[in-house]
Every structure is written in C-alpha cells, then in structure tokens.
Design a protein around this motif. Sequence first.
Motif, PDB file in Angstrom:
ATOM      1  N   VAL A  44       0.931  -1.020   0.252  1.00 30.96           N
ATOM      2  CA  VAL A  44       0.229  -0.331   0.171  1.00 30.96           C
ATOM      3  C   VAL A  44       0.908   0.912  -0.213  1.00 30.96           C
ATOM      4  CG1 VAL A  44      -1.732   1.181   1.280  1.00 30.96           C
ATOM      5  CG2 VAL A  44      -1.777  -1.246   1.292  1.00 30.96           C
ATOM      6  N   THR A  45       0.428   2.256  -0.319  1.00 32.31           N
ATOM      7  CA  THR A  45       1.691   2.729  -0.846  1.00 32.31           C
ATOM      8  C   THR A  45       0.401   5.001  -0.407  1.00 32.31           C
ATOM      9  OG1 THR A  45       1.129   3.781  -3.155  1.00 32.31           O
ATOM     10  CG2 THR A  45       2.627   2.405  -2.760  1.00 32.31           C
ATOM     11  N   TYR A  46       0.907   5.445  -0.271  1.00 36.20           N
ATOM     12  CA  TYR A  46      -0.176   6.831   0.603  1.00 36.20           C
ATOM     13  C   TYR A  46       0.674   7.975   0.107  1.00 36.20           C
ATOM     14  CZ  TYR A  46      -1.374   3.252   3.969  1.00 36.20           C
ATOM     15  OH  TYR A  46      -1.530   2.379   4.346  1.00 36.20           O
ATOM     16  N   ALA A  47       0.574   9.196  -0.645  1.00 35.89           N
ATOM     17  CA  ALA A  47       1.293  10.832  -1.124  1.00 35.89           C
ATOM     18  C   ALA A  47      -0.258  11.847  -0.261  1.00 35.89           C
ATOM     19  CB  ALA A  47       0.709  10.279  -2.420  1.00 35.89           C
ATOM     20  N   VAL A  48       0.416  13.064  -0.146  1.00 36.27           N
ATOM     21  CA  VAL A  48      -0.475  14.064   0.012  1.00 36.27           C
ATOM     22  C   VAL A  48       0.493  14.517  -1.093  1.00 36.27           C
ATOM     23  CG1 VAL A  48      -0.985  13.480   2.738  1.00 36.27           C
ATOM     24  CG2 VAL A  48       1.474  15.355   1.948  1.00 36.27           C
ATOM     25  N   GLY A  49      -0.894  15.712  -1.524  1.00 33.59           N
ATOM     26  CA  GLY A  49      -0.232  16.733  -2.898  1.00 33.59           C
ATOM     27  C   GLY A  49      -0.975  18.213  -2.341  1.00 33.59           C
ATOM     28  N   ALA A  50      -0.310  19.124  -3.303  1.00 30.90           N
ATOM     29  CA  ALA A  50      -0.883  20.526  -3.335  1.00 30.90           C
ATOM     30  C   ALA A  50      -0.835  21.182  -4.531  1.00 30.90           C
ATOM     31  CB  ALA A  50      -0.598  21.568  -2.425  1.00 30.90           C
ATOM     32  N   ARG A  51      -1.753  21.708  -4.901  1.00 34.85           N
ATOM     33  CA  ARG A  51      -1.441  22.894  -6.760  1.00 34.85           C
ATOM     34  C   ARG A  51      -1.840  23.928  -6.775  1.00 34.85           C
ATOM     35  NH1 ARG A  51      -6.719  20.956 -11.452  1.00 34.85           N
ATOM     36  NH2 ARG A  51      -5.851  22.787 -12.304  1.00 34.85           N
ATOM     37  N   ALA A  52      -1.026  24.150  -7.317  1.00 37.73           N
ATOM     38  CA  ALA A  52      -1.788  25.919  -7.504  1.00 37.73           C
ATOM     39  C   ALA A  52      -0.742  26.077  -8.316  1.00 37.73           C
ATOM     40  CB  ALA A  52      -0.624  26.776  -6.380  1.00 37.73           C
ATOM     41  N   LEU A  53      -1.601  27.287  -9.800  1.00 36.58           N
ATOM     42  CA  LEU A  53      -1.202  28.060 -10.837  1.00 36.58           C
ATOM     43  C   LEU A  53      -0.815  26.260 -12.170  1.00 36.58           C
ATOM     44  CD1 LEU A  53       1.257  30.860  -9.104  1.00 36.58           C
ATOM     45  CD2 LEU A  53      -1.318  30.140 -10.696  1.00 36.58           C
ATOM     46  N   ASN A  54      -1.864  25.392 -11.359  1.00 38.56           N
ATOM     47  CA  ASN A  54      -1.138  24.370 -12.566  1.00 38.56           C
ATOM     48  C   ASN A  54       0.317  23.638 -12.672  1.00 38.56           C
ATOM     49  OD1 ASN A  54      -3.463  24.810 -14.246  1.00 38.56           O
ATOM     50  ND2 ASN A  54      -3.307  26.406 -15.826  1.00 38.56           N
ATOM     51  N   LEU A  55       1.111  24.098 -10.763  1.00 32.28           N
ATOM     52  CA  LEU A  55       1.608  23.343 -11.258  1.00 32.28           C
ATOM     53  C   LEU A  55       1.155  22.461  -9.845  1.00 32.28           C
ATOM     54  CD1 LEU A  55       4.676  25.629 -10.803  1.00 32.28           C
ATOM     55  CD2 LEU A  55       3.572  23.622 -12.329  1.00 32.28           C
ATOM     56  N   GLY A  56       1.934  21.615  -9.117  1.00 37.58           N
ATOM     57  CA  GLY A  56       1.879  20.640  -8.214  1.00 37.58           C
ATOM     58  C   GLY A  56       2.466  20.379  -7.567  1.00 37.58           C
ATOM     59  N   VAL A  57       3.225  20.022  -6.551  1.00 36.53           N
ATOM     60  CA  VAL A  57       3.898  18.777  -6.002  1.00 36.53           C
ATOM     61  C   VAL A  57       3.433  17.959  -4.270  1.00 36.53           C
ATOM     62  CG1 VAL A  57       6.111  18.886  -3.597  1.00 36.53           C
ATOM     63  CG2 VAL A  57       5.209  20.750  -5.340  1.00 36.53           C
ATOM     64  N   GLU A  58       4.194  16.793  -4.655  1.00 35.39           N
ATOM     65  CA  GLU A  58       3.263  15.620  -3.769  1.00 35.39           C
ATOM     66  C   GLU A  58       4.212  14.898  -3.354  1.00 35.39           C
ATOM     67  OE1 GLU A  58      -0.067  12.375  -5.791  1.00 35.39           O
ATOM     68  OE2 GLU A  58       1.430  12.465  -6.853  1.00 35.39           O
ATOM     69  N   LEU A  59       3.824  14.462  -2.148  1.00 36.01           N
ATOM     70  CA  LEU A  59       5.473  13.601  -0.795  1.00 36.01           C
ATOM     71  C   LEU A  59       4.468  12.650  -0.659  1.00 36.01           C
ATOM     72  CD1 LEU A  59       5.625  16.816   1.646  1.00 36.01           C
ATOM     73  CD2 LEU A  59       7.802  16.088  -0.345  1.00 36.01           C
ATOM     74  N   GLY A  60       5.474  11.519  -1.707  1.00 36.36           N
ATOM     75  CA  GLY A  60       4.744   9.864  -1.476  1.00 36.36           C
ATOM     76  C   GLY A  60       5.666   8.990  -0.152  1.00 36.36           C
ATOM     77  N   ALA A  61       5.310   8.303  -0.015  1.00 37.25           N
ATOM     78  CA  ALA A  61       5.535   7.009   0.572  1.00 37.25           C
ATOM     79  C   ALA A  61       5.166   6.033  -0.534  1.00 37.25           C
ATOM     80  CB  ALA A  61       5.012   7.010   1.677  1.00 37.25           C
ATOM     81  N   GLY A  62       6.662   5.165  -0.938  1.00 36.26           N
ATOM     82  CA  GLY A  62       6.408   3.985  -1.026  1.00 36.26           C
ATOM     83  C   GLY A  62       6.654   2.717  -1.079  1.00 36.26           C
ATOM     84  N   PRO A  63       6.926   1.857  -1.409  1.00 34.70           N
ATOM     85  CA  PRO A  63       7.279   0.434  -0.862  1.00 34.70           C
ATOM     86  C   PRO A  63       8.279  -0.058  -0.503  1.00 34.70           C
ATOM     87  CG  PRO A  63       6.868   0.412  -2.983  1.00 34.70           C
ATOM     88  CD  PRO A  63       6.475   1.360  -3.051  1.00 34.70           C
ATOM     89  N   ASP A  64       8.348  -0.649   0.387  1.00 32.61           N
ATOM     90  CA  ASP A  64      10.254  -0.993   0.983  1.00 32.61           C
ATOM     91  C   ASP A  64      10.274   0.009   1.855  1.00 32.61           C
ATOM     92  OD1 ASP A  64       9.965  -3.410  -0.041  1.00 32.61           O
ATOM     93  OD2 ASP A  64      11.487  -2.312  -1.977  1.00 32.61           O
ATOM     94  N   GLY A  65       9.325   0.883   2.190  1.00 32.68           N
ATOM     95  CA  GLY A  65       9.738   2.451   3.300  1.00 32.68           C
ATOM     96  C   GLY A  65      10.795   3.403   2.530  1.00 32.68           C
ATOM     97  N   SER A  66      10.091   3.304   1.390  1.00 29.34           N
ATOM     98  CA  SER A  66      11.073   4.655   0.249  1.00 29.34           C
ATOM     99  C   SER A  66       9.795   5.947   0.079  1.00 29.34           C
ATOM    100  CB  SER A  66      10.373   4.346  -1.140  1.00 29.34           C
ATOM    101  OG  SER A  66       9.365   3.843  -2.100  1.00 29.34           O
TER     102      SER A  66
END
Length: 129
Positions: A44-66
């Motif tokens: 299972v993977t998770y992320a949070v993100g935000a978007r403004a002015l058609n640009l976005g940033v997403e902080l994510g947690a992937g497999p194996d603790g990445s």
Amino acid sequence: MKTAVIAKALIASLGFVTLFTPNQASAQLIPQPWVSVGGNDGDVTYAVGARALNLGVELGAGPDGSTGVDVLKFINLPVISPYVGLGYYSEDKGVAVSGGVQVGATDHIFVGAGYNSVRGFNGQLGVRF
C-alpha cells in the motif's frame, strides 16, 4: 462610417476584457490539497499533494519504506485536469515518472486517478476552497 468604427472598437474591447479577465488565475492562487492511496506489487502506498497555478507537488511513501517527492504539471481543461510529473524516491528507487487526471466532482471536491512508477496506481480525493 462612425458607427462601424465604434462597433469594431466595442467588439475588440469586449474581446480583450474576456481574454484578460483574472478570475481563472485568482481562483488558482489558493492551493488545492489532496490525499492519495494506491498500491504497487502488493504494498500500500500513500501520498499528499497540493496544486496551485497548474503546478503541483506530491510527497509520497512507496514500497520498502521509500519516500520521495514529485513535481507535477497540470493542463487545465474545463472539467478534467490531466497531469504529468517527475520525482525522486529514496531506498534506491531513483527517478519516478507519473501521470494521471483529476476531475471536479462538485464545486469543492475533486477525485482523481494516477500512476507513479514507484508508487503504482492510485486514487485521489481533494478539496477546492
């Protein structure tokens, strides 16, 4: 003759007012946050993100603790907003590419679906203020 010149000037003025109306840009100044849950190879993977002015940033947690960050570029269309992105993840996962689409469900809620080469397929739920 004068009426034709006045009519042309009026039409041109209305066109410029419509073209340069700031409503769309001012609405995008407020960030639009979202949460994302997905899966890749049974993890299972998770992320949070935000978007403004058609640009976005997403902080994510992937497999194996990445963990990692993705920078996204949105294409703003009337109902849907497709996006592409590039990111970097720890734990030797390296560079990630991503893409997806966000769709306005209501005036203040949007849903989305995407794919990230490290985090896999994911679903998104976000809010517009």
